[in-house]
Scaffold this motif. Structure first.
Motif, PDB file in Angstrom:
ATOM      1  N   LEU A  76       0.876  -1.170   0.000  1.00 11.30           N
ATOM      2  CA  LEU A  76       0.000   0.000   0.000  1.00 11.30           C
ATOM      3  C   LEU A  76       0.912   1.218   0.000  1.00 11.30           C
ATOM      4  O   LEU A  76       1.663   1.447   0.949  1.00 11.30           O
ATOM      5  N   VAL A  77       0.851   2.016  -1.078  1.00 14.60           N
ATOM      6  CA  VAL A  77       1.832   3.076  -1.296  1.00 14.60           C
ATOM      7  C   VAL A  77       1.144   4.437  -1.370  1.00 14.60           C
ATOM      8  O   VAL A  77       0.244   4.651  -2.191  1.00 14.60           O
ATOM      9  N   PHE A  78       1.578   5.347  -0.504  1.00 15.79           N
ATOM     10  CA  PHE A  78       1.082   6.717  -0.487  1.00 15.79           C
ATOM     11  C   PHE A  78       2.185   7.664  -0.939  1.00 15.79           C
ATOM     12  O   PHE A  78       3.373   7.340  -0.888  1.00 15.79           O
ATOM     13  N   SER A  83      -1.590  12.387   7.038  1.00 15.73           N
ATOM     14  CA  SER A  83      -2.943  12.888   6.798  1.00 15.73           C
ATOM     15  C   SER A  83      -3.953  11.930   7.401  1.00 15.73           C
ATOM     16  O   SER A  83      -3.826  10.709   7.258  1.00 15.73           O
ATOM     17  N   PRO A  84      -4.982  12.463   8.084  1.00 12.12           N
ATOM     18  CA  PRO A  84      -6.008  11.583   8.651  1.00 12.12           C
ATOM     19  C   PRO A  84      -6.728  10.747   7.605  1.00 12.12           C
ATOM     20  O   PRO A  84      -7.139   9.620   7.885  1.00 12.12           O
ATOM     21  N   TRP A  85      -6.897  11.285   6.384  1.00 10.55           N
ATOM     22  CA  TRP A  85      -7.611  10.497   5.376  1.00 10.55           C
ATOM     23  C   TRP A  85      -6.788   9.271   4.949  1.00 10.55           C
ATOM     24  O   TRP A  85      -7.349   8.247   4.571  1.00 10.55           O
ATOM     25  N   ALA A  86      -5.460   9.373   5.039  1.00 10.73           N
ATOM     26  CA  ALA A  86      -4.626   8.206   4.746  1.00 10.73           C
ATOM     27  C   ALA A  86      -4.911   7.095   5.750  1.00 10.73           C
ATOM     28  O   ALA A  86      -4.957   5.908   5.393  1.00 10.73           O
ATOM     29  N   MET A  87      -5.113   7.476   7.004  1.00 11.56           N
ATOM     30  CA  MET A  87      -5.413   6.476   8.031  1.00 11.56           C
ATOM     31  C   MET A  87      -6.747   5.781   7.755  1.00 11.56           C
ATOM     32  O   MET A  87      -6.913   4.588   8.028  1.00 11.56           O
ATOM     33  N   GLU A  88      -7.707   6.520   7.205  1.00  5.01           N
ATOM     34  CA  GLU A  88      -8.999   5.918   6.868  1.00  5.01           C
ATOM     35  C   GLU A  88      -8.848   4.887   5.748  1.00  5.01           C
ATOM     36  O   GLU A  88      -9.457   3.816   5.786  1.00  5.01           O
ATOM     37  N   ILE A  89      -8.045   5.200   4.739  1.00  5.16           N
ATOM     38  CA  ILE A  89      -7.800   4.244   3.658  1.00  5.16           C
ATOM     39  C   ILE A  89      -7.078   3.017   4.196  1.00  5.16           C
ATOM     40  O   ILE A  89      -7.422   1.873   3.858  1.00  5.16           O
ATOM     41  N   ILE A  90      -6.082   3.231   5.042  1.00  8.79           N
ATOM     42  CA  ILE A  90      -5.358   2.101   5.651  1.00  8.79           C
ATOM     43  C   ILE A  90      -6.328   1.215   6.425  1.00  8.79           C
ATOM     44  O   ILE A  90      -6.237  -0.026   6.365  1.00  8.79           O
ATOM     45  N   ALA A  97      -7.697  -7.067   3.908  1.00 14.89           N
ATOM     46  CA  ALA A  97      -6.463  -7.849   3.819  1.00 14.89           C
ATOM     47  C   ALA A  97      -6.354  -8.825   4.989  1.00 14.89           C
ATOM     48  O   ALA A  97      -6.005 -10.002   4.806  1.00 14.89           O
ATOM     49  N   HIS A  98      -6.672  -8.373   6.187  1.00 12.87           N
ATOM     50  CA  HIS A  98      -6.589  -9.248   7.359  1.00 12.87           C
ATOM     51  C   HIS A  98      -7.558 -10.417   7.241  1.00 12.87           C
ATOM     52  O   HIS A  98      -7.208 -11.565   7.537  1.00 12.87           O
ATOM     53  N   ALA A  99      -8.779 -10.130   6.787  1.00 11.76           N
ATOM     54  CA  ALA A  99      -9.771 -11.186   6.639  1.00 11.76           C
ATOM     55  C   ALA A  99      -9.334 -12.234   5.621  1.00 11.76           C
ATOM     56  O   ALA A  99      -9.701 -13.409   5.727  1.00 11.76           O
ATOM     57  N   ALA A 100      -8.546 -11.801   4.622  1.00 10.84           N
ATOM     58  CA  ALA A 100      -8.074 -12.715   3.580  1.00 10.84           C
ATOM     59  C   ALA A 100      -6.727 -13.352   3.930  1.00 10.84           C
ATOM     60  O   ALA A 100      -6.173 -14.101   3.129  1.00 10.84           O
ATOM     61  N   GLY A 101      -6.193 -13.049   5.102  1.00 12.25           N
ATOM     62  CA  GLY A 101      -4.912 -13.612   5.499  1.00 12.25           C
ATOM     63  C   GLY A 101      -3.727 -13.013   4.769  1.00 12.25           C
ATOM     64  O   GLY A 101      -2.717 -13.680   4.541  1.00 12.25           O
ATOM     65  N   ILE A 102      -3.843 -11.740   4.392  1.00 15.29           N
ATOM     66  CA  ILE A 102      -2.800 -11.076   3.607  1.00 15.29           C
ATOM     67  C   ILE A 102      -2.068 -10.057   4.479  1.00 15.29           C
ATOM     68  O   ILE A 102      -2.697  -9.277   5.198  1.00 15.29           O
ATOM     69  N   GLY A 103      -0.769 -10.044   4.399  1.00 15.06           N
ATOM     70  CA  GLY A 103       0.017  -9.027   5.079  1.00 15.06           C
ATOM     71  C   GLY A 103       0.044  -7.747   4.269  1.00 15.06           C
ATOM     72  O   GLY A 103      -0.046  -7.772   3.041  1.00 15.06           O
ATOM     73  N   PRO A 304     -16.318   7.881   0.861  1.00 14.78           N
ATOM     74  CA  PRO A 304     -16.138   6.631   1.617  1.00 14.78           C
ATOM     75  C   PRO A 304     -14.706   6.127   1.547  1.00 14.78           C
ATOM     76  O   PRO A 304     -14.394   5.153   0.851  1.00 14.78           O
ATOM     77  N   LEU A 305     -13.825   6.764   2.286  1.00 12.57           N
ATOM     78  CA  LEU A 305     -12.400   6.456   2.187  1.00 12.57           C
ATOM     79  C   LEU A 305     -12.088   5.001   2.540  1.00 12.57           C
ATOM     80  O   LEU A 305     -11.355   4.319   1.827  1.00 12.57           O
ATOM     81  N   ALA A 306     -12.652   4.533   3.656  1.00 11.09           N
ATOM     82  CA  ALA A 306     -12.388   3.139   4.051  1.00 11.09           C
ATOM     83  C   ALA A 306     -12.936   2.174   3.007  1.00 11.09           C
ATOM     84  O   ALA A 306     -12.295   1.162   2.676  1.00 11.09           O
ATOM     85  N   GLU A 307     -14.107   2.474   2.472  1.00 14.41           N
ATOM     86  CA  GLU A 307     -14.688   1.606   1.443  1.00 14.41           C
ATOM     87  C   GLU A 307     -13.841   1.606   0.178  1.00 14.41           C
ATOM     88  O   GLU A 307     -13.733   0.582  -0.513  1.00 14.41           O
ATOM     89  N   MET A 308     -13.228   2.744  -0.144  1.00 19.27           N
ATOM     90  CA  MET A 308     -12.338   2.802  -1.301  1.00 19.27           C
ATOM     91  C   MET A 308     -11.140   1.881  -1.088  1.00 19.27           C
ATOM     92  O   MET A 308     -10.707   1.171  -2.009  1.00 19.27           O
ATOM     93  N   GLY A 309     -10.601   1.879   0.127  1.00 14.64           N
ATOM     94  CA  GLY A 309      -9.494   0.970   0.436  1.00 14.64           C
ATOM     95  C   GLY A 309      -9.906  -0.482   0.337  1.00 14.64           C
ATOM     96  O   GLY A 309      -9.169  -1.321  -0.197  1.00 14.64           O
TER      97      GLY A 309
END
Length: 354
Positions: A76-78, A83-90, A97-103, A304-309
């Motif tokens: 994941l590259v910024f 920026s707070p919006w970066a934290m929302e995307i993360i 990613a966690h649900a899929a077992g991905i680092g 929807p920043l989190a949804e975009m991520g």
């Protein structure tokens, strides 16, 4: 070494799956399925693709560097992370990613060539299987290297026009800019300032275009003196608002292209002894978690920043499985959220800008 052999060696490792797909007359995901050893490819198509892969000397990733048929590590590259919006995307990326077992490996390249090249070196070493790029641009040579490695790329809020084969995830920025401006117009404001985002970003230009379109629809000429530059951060909102307040006829309302700039504008007004919304209405863009607790709570356009991520990761996973995408360009809906930072234009200034 014969001339023909030398030519083959020159090509070895440099052909991309896009070129293989074009020559074979099939889609890129189909070639990806063959490369990854998937069984869901017609025998004749598989034979044709395999022959081209062999003839061009395409180097498949080895077992020690491949994640086989699903991603196990995501980059994941910024451009910047402060920026707070970066934290929302993360937050959204991490959830899927966690649900899929991905680092997940998070990086910032600061639009510097050296940083970007170092990131690519690190990516090769850790054998990441997918990249989500946020509001940044990769040099063509690095983009081509991702293609050569067969690493799928998805871009959130692209800076400039991405390559046609790169999926993108964004929000309805134009509609959001229009909704914010129309809200102020309905409150009676006719002289509306705008603090713009970085012009290199498509989302910034779309928000400005939405602002212009709303004024045009209302029959109000765009006053370029009311449009000031910004960079999405608080200081530029503070500076931009001060510039607007110094005009002979300041605006009665201000639309900032990010929540952070809106909060900078609120601070500029406070330091001048002016109140929000009594002396000036303020609208932001993003709906970051903290703005609902600001003083006053900020009217803003929610993207929807989190949804975009989340969607970006799901798209990467589809690409690693060789699946076709429903659409390479996806925009999630924005929504105007009205809080206490906007109010009808003050009675004594209702004729301003008309």
């Amino acid at each position: 070494m014969t001339e023909g052999h030398a030519d083959r060696e020159e090509r070895r490792g440099k052909v991309t799956i896009t070129e293989i797909a074009r020559e074979a007359g099939v889609s890129v995901p189909t070639v990806s399925r063959v490369v990854n050893g998937r069984s869901d490819v017609a025998p004749g198509t598989r034979a044709r693709v395999e022959d081209l892969l062999h003839r061009h000397g395409y180097r498949r990733r080895t077992a020690t560097t491949s994640r086989r048929t699903r991603a196990a590590l995501l980059d994941l590259v910024f451009n910047d992370l402060d920026s707070p919006w970066a934290m929302e995307i993360i937050r959204g990326v991490e959830e899927v990613a966690h649900a899929a077992g991905i680092g997940t490996v998070v990086s910032a390249i600061h639009n510097r060539s050296g940083d970007a090249h170092q990131w690519m070196t690190n990516l090769r070493a850790r054998a990441s299987d997918g990249v989500v790029l946020v509001t940044s641009v990769l040099e063509p040579v690095l983009h081509e290297e991702l293609r050569r490695l067969g690493v799928p790329l998805v871009v959130i809020d692209p800076a400039g026009s991405p390559a046609l084969d790169v999926p993108t995830v964004g929000a309805t920025n134009w509609a959001g800019g229009m909704a914010a401006t129309e809200h102020l117009l309905r409150l009676g404001h006719r002289r509306i300032g705008f603090v713009a985002g970085p012009p290199r970003l498509l989302c910034s230009r779309a928000r400005l275009d939405g602002y212009r379109a709303a004024l045009d629809r209302a029959g109000i000429a765009v006053d370029v003196s009311l449009i000031v530059p910004g960079d999405f951060y608080q200081e530029s909102g503070f500076t931009g608002c001060n510039a607007l307040l110094d005009l002979a006829e300041p605006p009665t309302a201000l639309f900032a292209a990010s929540d952070q700039m809106a909060m900078g504008a609120v601070e500029a007004l406070r330091r001048r002894g002016l109140r929000v919304p009594e002396d000036m209405s303020v609208v932001g863009f993003d709906d970051l978690p903290e703005v609902r607790w600001s003083a006053p709570p900020l009217t803003t356009v929610r993207q929807p920043l989190a949804e975009m991520g989340k969607l970006a990761v799901r798209t990467v996973l589809k690409l690693t499985r060789g699946e076709e995408l429903d659409s390479p360009r996806v925009e999630l809906a924005t929504e105007l959220v009205v809080r206490s930072s906007t109010a009808p234009v003050p009675a004594g200034r209702r004729g301003a800008g008309v």
